[in-house]
Design an enzyme around this catalytic site. Structure first.
Site, PDB file in Angstrom:
ATOM      1  N   ARG A 241       2.420   3.497   1.855  1.00 52.99           N
ATOM      2  CA  ARG A 241       1.068   3.748   1.348  1.00 52.99           C
ATOM      3  C   ARG A 241       0.905   5.254   1.185  1.00 52.99           C
ATOM      4  NH1 ARG A 241      -2.772   2.890   5.790  1.00 52.99           N
ATOM      5  NH2 ARG A 241      -3.226   5.100   5.669  1.00 52.99           N
ATOM      6  N   HIS A 245      -5.872   4.274   3.575  1.00 54.32           N
ATOM      7  CA  HIS A 245      -6.050   2.846   3.865  1.00 54.32           C
ATOM      8  C   HIS A 245      -7.186   2.334   2.989  1.00 54.32           C
ATOM      9  CE1 HIS A 245      -7.028  -0.948   5.658  1.00 54.32           C
ATOM     10  NE2 HIS A 245      -8.216  -0.500   5.995  1.00 54.32           N
ATOM     11  N   TYR A 254      -3.878  10.879  11.409  1.00 54.47           N
ATOM     12  CA  TYR A 254      -2.873  10.127  12.170  1.00 54.47           C
ATOM     13  C   TYR A 254      -1.443  10.234  11.654  1.00 54.47           C
ATOM     14  CZ  TYR A 254      -4.285   6.796   8.517  1.00 54.47           C
ATOM     15  OH  TYR A 254      -4.611   6.215   7.328  1.00 54.47           O
TER      16      TYR A 254
END
Lengths: 342, 321
Positions: A241, A245, A254
């Site tokens: 990805r 998200h 993160y």
């Protein structure tokens, strides 16, 4: 196909013509153009929360193109490209993304089921749908999608277990994009691969480079043929990805920018374009023409979606097959009190 | 023909399966074993294992695959072995069965009937006596039905199988074999969304359903009470018209159910009466339910579930007010 667009000719699927590879590239490009537009619209407050597909185009387009005309798709929430490829009008995409269910009603006999938000909960639906295909002898195969995080859900594990017992025509695509919001793949499961989860259910599991559209196409085509004989299959597409998200998320909290940069080198579109350019099948003017075409298509869809007028009565009229009296009372009361004026 | 509820439900399933080859049953132990209460006995032999499907042990996927079957043009009838185990399928019901029609603006729907034995009174182990109708009735998009006798059970189930909505069909375990009743062998429907005024009277209204219907009837008959007894049959959508009609007629309302009292079906009914028929009331509404905590181990169930004495005392209170 490697990152430079070199293909091992011996492994090339026989049915994959140059024409089809051009189509793959065009479809992947449409997915990306749509994605960019949706992200931009969200940032302008013109659509609701959006889950980008950036970087995962090969997995989605490769698997979609591997299926036959009458096959069925049961996605999760990130597979926007399936709707576009299978013929949902562009305006409907944006009507949904503007927050109206009206966009989720497909054309008659539409092959793609609506967005399912609760992660993994679509897997049992796909299995039941596949059971119905087998029962009705329709010959259709069902392909469903789940993310790396989704493979931890009970419904995924239950679903593929049912599929094995029932021997239904199902291809379960695991779109492993390495991150379930902030949880990296290694913290999702101690299993070495996600594909191996298939083995516990008695299914075959295969891992494939999810950024290689030709490899995905080959894997899913082969799997669909087996699935059609009552031998359900699980395929883990290893991808990444590159984006968020969803638009509510900041990946830098993160994961490192370096990691994303490394994966950008494996961009699924770049390698196909290189392949096509080397074969003289694609050039800058074609790229420009395609971009213009897509911009017009997408802008037209956005304009139509923005002109869409919601009908609040439709909320009441689509709960049951009829309107119960108590619900009708609520509807009448809402109209009479006139609080719908916004 | 004289049938108990097990026989009448079995008969309804058989008739619907004969009528429509898209009707498929699935669940744990429903095939060779005929279900733990034998409700599906004989159907495997009659219709084959493609239509009477023994599933792996996973309630979420029994409901979830049924949703997929319904989307694929079948008319699945999942059986959950006990209502207490159905919570594992709750997410599928709330997130998908109830929403698919709205989500697709009626482009797709989920016609299915989830059958499950519910309620207690038969000294079972923990989780085998739950009455979860309020949980499901809170979810618009689901139909919740609970018969109190063999005739209604058959007619309601046939109607449910002729309806294009997801139906939760709660079968009171205690009533499965409690009594027999004359039940026609042919196909017939009992309407969904219509309560049944099983006895007419003028002094008070008793609104009830499921396991409490025989309890209420016993008290009223023994004491020769002049009461309306309204058996809801369908909990959601509620037959509000029938509820208000009886409330306005007698002005005194007793609501009796086996499920926990607090935040229950009785609260919903009482609220609707308060909103729309308050000035016709001659006394405060009384609700009777089981105590407001989960169903106990069977040794304590007689202290927990409403009984005839409790109903009788509530009647006294209403009649004297």
């Amino acid at each position: 196909m490697d990152e430079e667009g070199n293909v091992d000719a011996a492994l090339m699927p026989k049915d994959l013509t140059d024409e089809l590879i051009v189509k793959m590239y065009r479809d992947m490009s449409l997915a990306r153009a749509f994605d960019a537009k949706a992200l931009s619209l969200q940032r302008q407050g013109r659509i609701v929360t959006y889950a980008p597909t950036l970087g995962q185009e090969a997995t989605q387009i490769g698997s979609c193109m591997a299926m036959r005309e009458n096959d069925l798709f049961v996605p999760n929430f990130r597979q926007h490209s399936l709707y576009l490829l299978k013929g949902l009008p562009m305006e409907k995409m944006f009507i949904s993304l503007r927050g109206y269910e009206d966009g989720s009603k497909g054309p008659k006999d539409f092959k793609v089921f609506p967005v399912v938000v609760p992660v993994g909960s679509q897997v049992p639906h796909a299995v039941g749908l596949a059971y119905a295909q087998k029962y009705k002898k329709s010959n259709a195969v069902v392909v469903s999608y789940v993310g790396d995080g989704g493979t931890s859900e009970g419904d995924f594990n239950e679903g593929i277990n049912f599929a094995g017992v029932w021997k239904v025509p199902l291809v379960m695509v695991i779109e492993n994009n390495q991150w379930a919001i902030s949880i990296p793949r290694k913290n999702q499961t101690a299993a070495v691969t996600l594909a191996q989860k298939a083995f516990a259910a008695g299914l075959k599991g295969l891992q494939v480079d999810g950024n290689d559209v030709i490899a995905v196409y080959k894997a899913v085509s082969d799997a669909a043929k087996l699935a059609a004989t009552g031998d359900p299959q699980v395929i883990e597409c290893v991808t990444y990805r590159l984006g968020l998200h969803t638009t509510s998320d900041d990946p830098l909290k993160y994961r490192s920018a370096e990691e994303t940069e490394e994966w950008k080198k494996k961009d699924p579109l770049v390698r196909v374009r290189k392949y096509l350019a080397k074969k003289g099948l694609w050039d800058d003017s074609m790229e420009q023409k395609m971009a213009d075409e897509y911009r017009a298509l997408i802008d037209d869809g956005v304009a139509k979606a923005e002109a869409f007028k919601p009908d609040p009565n439709s909320m009441f009229e689509n709960i049951y097959s009829y309107i119960p009296e108590t619900l009708k009372d609520e509807e009448d009361d809402a109209i009479a009190s006139n609080y719908w004026q916004v | 023909m004289q049938m108990n509820m097990v026989a009448s439900i079995n008969n309804a399933l058989k008739l619907c399966m004969q009528e429509n080859k898209d009707v498929v049953l699935l669940g744990e132990d429903i095939g060779r074993d005929g279900g733990v209460f034998r409700v599906t006995d004989g159907l495997l032999d009659a219709f084959g294992s493609d239509r009477v499907v023994d599933t792996p042990l996973a309630e979420s996927s029994i409901i979830g695959t049924s949703i997929g079957m319904a989307l694929g043009g079948l008319r699945p009838v999942p059986e959950i072995q006990f209502a207490g185990f159905m919570l594992l399928g709750f997410a599928q019901l709330l997130n998908h069965a109830a929403r698919y029609r709205a989500r697709t603006r009626s482009g797709m729907s989920v016609p299915m009937v989830v059958r499950t034995p519910a309620s207690g009174g038969v000294r079972t182990l923990e989780h085998h006596s739950d009455s979860p109708e309020a949980l499901y009735s809170h979810i618009g998009g689901l139909v919740v039905v609970e018969p109190s006798n063999p005739y209604d059970a058959k007619g309601l189930l046939i109607k449910a199988l002729h309806t294009n909505d997801p139906v939760i069909f709660l079968e009171p375990t205690k009533l499965y074999r409690l009594f027999k009743q004359e039940v026609p062998e042919d196909m017939y429907e009992v309407p969904i969304g219509k309560a049944n005024l099983i006895q007419e009277g003028n002094d008070l209204s008793i609104i009830t359903y499921g396991t409490m219907v025989p309890v209420v009837k016993n008290v009223v008959q023994k004491r020769n009470i002049n009461a309306d007894i309204l058996d809801l049959r369908t909990i959601n959508p509620l037959d509000e018209k029938a509820v208000l009609e009886t409330a306005r007629k007698t002005g005194k309302v007793l609501i009796v159910h086996e499920a926990e009292l607090s935040f229950g079906v009785g609260a919903e009914i009482a609220a609707r009466i308060a909103e729309k028929a308050m000035y016709d009331l001659k006394a405060p509404i009384i609700r009777i339910g089981s105590h407001s905590f989960p169903y106990p181990f069977p040794g304590y169930e007689n202290y927990y579930v409403p009984n005839e004495l409790k109903v009788s005392k509530a009647i006294d209170k209403l009649l004297s007010s």
